[in-house]
Scaffold this motif. Structure first.
Motif, mmCIF file in Angstrom:
data_model
loop_
_atom_site.group_PDB
_atom_site.id
_atom_site.type_symbol
_atom_site.label_atom_id
_atom_site.label_comp_id
_atom_site.label_asym_id
_atom_site.label_seq_id
_atom_site.Cartn_x
_atom_site.Cartn_y
_atom_site.Cartn_z
ATOM 1 N N VAL A 154 54.570 23.554 106.671
ATOM 2 C CA VAL A 154 54.437 22.146 106.305
ATOM 3 C C VAL A 154 53.015 21.636 106.514
ATOM 4 O O VAL A 154 52.562 20.735 105.821
ATOM 5 C CB VAL A 154 55.455 21.297 107.102
ATOM 6 N N GLN A 155 52.265 22.248 107.428
ATOM 7 C CA GLN A 155 50.914 21.762 107.712
ATOM 8 C C GLN A 155 49.998 21.770 106.487
ATOM 9 O O GLN A 155 49.419 20.743 106.143
ATOM 10 C CB GLN A 155 50.290 22.574 108.852
ATOM 11 N N PRO A 156 49.844 22.895 105.773
ATOM 12 C CA PRO A 156 48.982 22.861 104.592
ATOM 13 C C PRO A 156 49.632 22.186 103.396
ATOM 14 O O PRO A 156 48.941 21.708 102.497
ATOM 15 C CB PRO A 156 48.731 24.348 104.305
ATOM 16 N N LEU A 157 50.965 22.140 103.351
ATOM 17 C CA LEU A 157 51.648 21.525 102.212
ATOM 18 C C LEU A 157 51.528 20.008 102.234
ATOM 19 O O LEU A 157 51.117 19.377 101.249
ATOM 20 C CB LEU A 157 53.130 21.910 102.235
ATOM 21 N N LEU A 158 51.899 19.416 103.357
ATOM 22 C CA LEU A 158 52.014 17.967 103.429
ATOM 23 C C LEU A 158 51.053 17.333 104.425
ATOM 24 O O LEU A 158 50.973 16.110 104.497
ATOM 25 C CB LEU A 158 53.455 17.596 103.818
ATOM 26 N N GLY A 159 50.363 18.159 105.196
ATOM 27 C CA GLY A 159 49.453 17.606 106.191
ATOM 28 C C GLY A 159 50.158 17.088 107.430
ATOM 29 O O GLY A 159 49.563 16.385 108.235
ATOM 30 N N PHE A 160 51.447 17.438 107.598
ATOM 31 C CA PHE A 160 52.200 16.999 108.761
ATOM 32 C C PHE A 160 51.959 17.950 109.924
ATOM 33 O O PHE A 160 51.607 19.098 109.729
ATOM 34 C CB PHE A 160 53.703 16.962 108.457
ATOM 35 N N PRO A 161 52.180 17.507 111.168
ATOM 36 C CA PRO A 161 52.072 18.417 112.312
ATOM 37 C C PRO A 161 53.231 19.402 112.339
ATOM 38 O O PRO A 161 54.232 19.246 111.624
ATOM 39 C CB PRO A 161 52.113 17.466 113.519
ATOM 40 N N HIS A 162 53.102 20.411 113.208
ATOM 41 C CA HIS A 162 54.105 21.482 113.293
ATOM 42 C C HIS A 162 55.505 20.935 113.543
ATOM 43 O O HIS A 162 56.475 21.349 112.887
ATOM 44 C CB HIS A 162 53.701 22.453 114.405
ATOM 45 N N TRP A 163 55.641 20.020 114.491
ATOM 46 C CA TRP A 163 56.972 19.535 114.858
ATOM 47 C C TRP A 163 57.653 18.854 113.687
ATOM 48 O O TRP A 163 58.888 18.932 113.542
ATOM 49 C CB TRP A 163 56.888 18.598 116.068
ATOM 50 N N ALA A 164 56.880 18.194 112.826
ATOM 51 C CA ALA A 164 57.478 17.507 111.681
ATOM 52 C C ALA A 164 58.099 18.506 110.710
ATOM 53 O O ALA A 164 59.178 18.261 110.150
ATOM 54 C CB ALA A 164 56.421 16.667 110.968
ATOM 55 N N GLY A 165 57.424 19.642 110.505
ATOM 56 C CA GLY A 165 57.984 20.671 109.626
ATOM 57 C C GLY A 165 59.280 21.231 110.170
ATOM 58 O O GLY A 165 60.233 21.482 109.419
ATOM 59 N N VAL A 166 59.326 21.435 111.490
ATOM 60 C CA VAL A 166 60.547 21.952 112.114
ATOM 61 C C VAL A 166 61.696 20.961 111.932
ATOM 62 O O VAL A 166 62.828 21.345 111.606
ATOM 63 C CB VAL A 166 60.296 22.238 113.611
#
Length: 645
Positions: A154-166
């Motif tokens: 999610v980090q390179p896709l949306l610029g969100f932090p790791h926890w947000a992707g999880v």
């Protein structure tokens, strides 16, 4: 990857985000549409046994080709070379056990869960309890790397932090499982398995068509500085305490900036010279200030904007580029080249500061393509007996673990008969084997792509795609995300079945009708999903393929001995089965928790040697499971009526 005149690795991609949300939307749409067919327990847990064998075979691939296969293996190959491919070999070899030993008996003996097959002969609540707990333990261990992979993507896709992707993947998967169970899970895995193989093949063709080229300093974003006449006199050399970091040379230059180099000898036109290569250097203090090569980059604690790396430094014949390569000439050319690999070390600079150095390692291509270069595989070629045992233990766990994974075993209940189970296994082997061959090209392509993140090996494949095409990066990342969705949904479904069918219905004898069983399974899915989210955030930064090796060890130690012995030894007793499952599970989990890797990476005890001699427990705990079952069965076996007479 240039931002403000400086190369960086990650920038949110609009096209990638759009394709990502389209993929997730289609996945949820399929789930809601198929949810109408999962009104009873047989539909929810086993899709009424009506999945076509070919679809189930590709779904096997979709279920099995997890974040560890796509993100972890590609990353290990990109960072260490051929050693990462050894995981692929181990994962694939395990399907031989599944095909020739497990497939047909599982279909004949079971109904909903792995425990059904173990308990078909005995009808023992104790077996249901032990197998149910084992299923939960293995599923949770396998869930960790999937959730870590989700956060990474999610980090390179949306610029969100790791926890947000999880959190995003956790919530999405819970919705998939709650709405339609095995029906939607199967079709999601079928679609993502197909897309993953197709797009990986496309990416491999693009790698071969691009060939190799020698990177310039502008492309690498790093300076390679040679000092054949010695270091400038106005540079001050640091001597580290007890010479602990002898592979680094640290200086303060004329501007009083810290500069860190690695030293190596290299053959040039003038003969053999000593070279110094400037390393990427990050320094994080209590305030969270991050520096790259001594220059401040702002308040981004733990997320330095390092340069993308990975390049060829020499090609055979002194050429600058090769042009398109064939599938075999790709390896022969790489073998005669020089590749710049990367390593890292942490240096404690006092009580409140830790310096991480990412250093270049010019490496011969022939060395990249031989086994035994990964730090954990050094024992293959060396004299270290413990290292050899650790490697053999890992390979044994991968070989035996496939046929013991709960989310793989329950898929045998989705086809109509034993013949369909066997044919779907063959389709799965073909799809998985083809994909694993592609991982070798993708991993080595990422190694030389100039787009790797030295801080995260799990991002090698998506960043490789980004170095070629933004659209391909969007598609690959979205497919990788659905890869996580498919695998996690299967694991959560296996866990929900263990809680509902094995623990509550069979062991606790709670009377439930079909609708109540489905409702309890959905509630269990929410709880297991929440646990997976928490663990995915906790284990951030660890290589997902290495984490999966632990899950395979637990599965092979706890489940395989009982399953094999029930099928092929008439002397097995229910007491033997229960004890073997419990001993295999506890011994493998205990060994992992006491290993040096866990002490350092999970508990934070830097430099701890661990309480066990090596990290992978399979070579000890798998035989222990078999021995336990045989001994306890012999001690508890009741005499035959004829013998008693």
């Amino acid at each position: 990857f240039v931002q403000g005149g400086r190369p960086v690795i990650y920038e949110p991609s609009v096209s990638a985000a759009v394709i990502f949300f389209v993929f997730v939307g289609i996945t949820l749409g399929i789930s809601f549409w198929l949810g109408r067919k999962a009104t009873d327990s047989k539909g929810y847990f086993a899709a009424h046994g009506q999945i076509p064998w070919f679809v189930n075979g590709v779904a096997f691939a979709g279920d099995y080709l997890s974040a560890a296969s796509f993100l972890g293996i590609c990353g290990m190959i990109a960072f260490y070379g051929y050693d990462g491919f050894l995981y692929s070999i181990g994962y694939l070899a395990g399907w031989i056990v599944a095909l020739f030993v497990i497939a047909e008996p599982m279909k004949r003996l079971g109904k909903f869960t792995f425990a059904d097959a173990l308990d078909a002969k005995f009808q023992s609540p104790g077996i249901k309890l032990a197998a149910g707990i084992s299923t939960l333990a293995v599923s949770v261990f396998y869930l960790i790397p999937q959730m870590v992979g989700a956060g990474v993507l999610v980090q390179p896709l949306l610029g969100f932090p790791h926890w947000a992707g999880v959190v995003i993947v956790g919530v999405t998967v819970i919705m998939i499982v709650v709405t339609a169970g095995m029906v939607s899970t199967t079709w999601v895995q079928f679609i993502k398995g197909t897309l993953l193989v197709i797009f990986s093949a496309i990416l491999t063709v693009m790698i071969l068509n691009r060939g190799f080229s020698v990177a310039t300093e502008e492309q690498t974003g790093l300076r390679t500085i040679a000092f054949p006449d010695g270091v400038p006199e106005d540079w001050t050399r640091f001597v580290d305490q007890e010479d602990k970091w002898s592979n680094f040379i640290r200086f303060k230059d004329e501007s009083n900036r810290i500069r860190i180099f690695t030293q190596f000898d290299r053959d040039t036109d003038k003969g053999r010279e000593t070279w110094l290569l400037e390393a990427q250097y990050t320094s994080t203090d209590k305030d969270g200030t991050v520096f790259v090569n001594g220059e401040p980059k702002g308040k981004k604690k733990g997320e330095p904007e390092l340069h993308p790396v990975g390049h060829i430094s020499k090609l055979p014949g002194g050429v600058d580029e090769t042009g398109p390569l064939g599938p075999l000439s790709f390896f022969s050319t790489l073998q005669e080249s020089e590749v710049v690999l990367w390593g890292s070390e942490k240096i404690k600079e006092g009580d409140d500061q830790t310096t991480t150095v990412y250093f270049q390692k010019p490496t011969l291509g022939s060395q990249v393509l031989r086994p035994g270069e990964h730090p954990k595989f050094k024992g293959i070629r060396g004299k270290d007996f413990i290292g050899k045992l650790n490697f053999l233990s890992l390979m044994l766990a991968l070989f035996c673990g496939t046929a013991s994974l709960p989310h793989i075993l329950i898929r045998y209940y989705t086809v109509k008969d034993a013949a369909a189970a066997r044919k779907s296994t063959i389709v799965g082997i073909g799809s998985i084997g083809f994909f694993y061959v592609l991982t070798l090209y993708m991993g080595l392509g990422a190694m030389t792509s100039g787009g790797m993140d030295v801080t995260n090996s799990n991002m090698a494949a998506p960043l490789l795609a980004r170095s070629m095409s933004e659209l391909l990066f969007a598609a690959i990342s979205a497919i990788a995300f659905t890869t996580v969705l498919g695998t996690v949904s299967g694991l959560i479904l296996a866990s929900a079945g263990a809680v509902t069918h094995d623990l509550m219905s069979s062991y606790l004898k709670i009377e439930m009708d079909d609708h109540e069983k489905v409702r309890v399974a959905k509630l269990s899915s929410v709880v297991v999903g929440a646990i997976a989210i928490g663990l995915g955030i906790l284990f951030e930064g660890m290589n997902v393929s290495y984490l999966v090796g632990w899950a395979f060890s637990v599965a092979a130690s706890a489940n395989l001995p009982s399953l094999i012995m029930i099928l092929f030894w008439k002397g097995a007793t229910k007491e033997g089965v229960i004890t073997a499952v419990v001993v295999g599970m506890i011994s493998s989990l205990g060994w992992i928790l006491c290993s040096a890797e866990t002490m350092n990476s999970v508990f934070g005890f830097t430099g701890h040697a661990g309480f066990v001699p090596f990290g992978q427990p399979g070579i000890v705990t798998i035989p222990l499971g078999f021995i336990t079952l045989v001994v306890v069965s012999l001690l508890t076996r009741k005499p035959e009526p004829e013998a008693a007479a």
